[in-house]
Motif scaffolding. Structure first.
Motif, PDB file in Angstrom:
ATOM      1  N   GLU A   1      -0.717  27.965  -5.889  1.00 16.70           N
ATOM      2  CA  GLU A   1       0.138  26.535  -6.232  1.00 16.70           C
ATOM      3  C   GLU A   1       1.170  26.673  -5.092  1.00 16.70           C
ATOM      4  O   GLU A   1       0.688  27.903  -3.882  1.00 16.70           O
TER       5      GLU A   1
ATOM      6  N   GLU B   1       3.331  26.832  -2.451  1.00 19.71           N
ATOM      7  CA  GLU B   1       4.746  26.746  -2.256  1.00 19.71           C
ATOM      8  C   GLU B   1       5.549  27.473  -1.291  1.00 19.71           C
ATOM      9  O   GLU B   1       4.869  27.830  -0.329  1.00 19.71           O
TER      10      GLU B   1
ATOM     11  N   GLU C   1       7.753  24.587  -5.674  1.00 19.22           N
ATOM     12  CA  GLU C   1       6.884  25.341  -6.060  1.00 19.22           C
ATOM     13  C   GLU C   1       5.580  23.908  -6.706  1.00 19.22           C
ATOM     14  O   GLU C   1       6.374  23.103  -7.860  1.00 19.22           O
TER      15      GLU C   1
ATOM     16  N   ASP D   1       1.132  30.806  -3.600  1.00 21.09           N
ATOM     17  CA  ASP D   1       1.490  31.812  -4.695  1.00 21.09           C
ATOM     18  C   ASP D   1       0.660  32.476  -5.165  1.00 21.09           C
ATOM     19  O   ASP D   1       0.836  33.741  -6.246  1.00 21.09           O
TER      20      ASP D   1
HETATM   21 CU   LIG Z   1       5.455  29.806  -7.520  1.00 21.92          CU
END
Ligand SMILES: [Cu+2]
Length: 108
Positions: free
Chosen positions: A61, A63, A70, A96
């Motif tokens: 992810e 981010e 994100e 993330d």
């Molecule tokens: Cu996140």
């Protein structure tokens, strides 16, 4: 099914946004839980298109708190993140799902 009306609107939007049309963007790959490159330079005061490619085998992810973005990137997938215009500075981003994977955007 997309009606011709919606199709026409989408074509109009695509034509109205020529800034992105012929701009390949800034490509950032994710490989072996590293951003490649880890540091990306970009000009201040301009809209930027970041293309994040996940070359790994697990989802990531992309981010960034400072960029307020994100977005999940599937393994083998690619996302586009539009940001800016930005002030000069350092904008950190990370994965993330693998928080040790970090990089930054140096806006000058
Ligand atoms: Cu996140």
């Amino acid at each position: 099914m997309v009606s011709w009306r919606i199709g026409a609107v989408l074509v109009a939007l695509a034509v109205a946004a020529p800034a992105w049309a012929d701009d390949a963007g800034i490509v950032i790959a994710i490989k072996d839980h590293q951003f490649v490159p880890q540091e990306v330079e970009a000009p201040a005061g301009q809209k930027l298109k970041l293309v994040v490619r996940n070359e790994g085998t697990t989802a990531s992810e992309f981010e960034s708190s400072s960029l307020h973005r994100e977005k999940v990137v599937k393994p083998g997938g690619e996302i586009t993140v539009l940001v800016g215009p930005l002030k000069p500075g350092d904008y950190e981003f990370f994965d993330d799902f693998h928080r040790e994977t970090r990089g930054h955007l140096a806006v000058k």
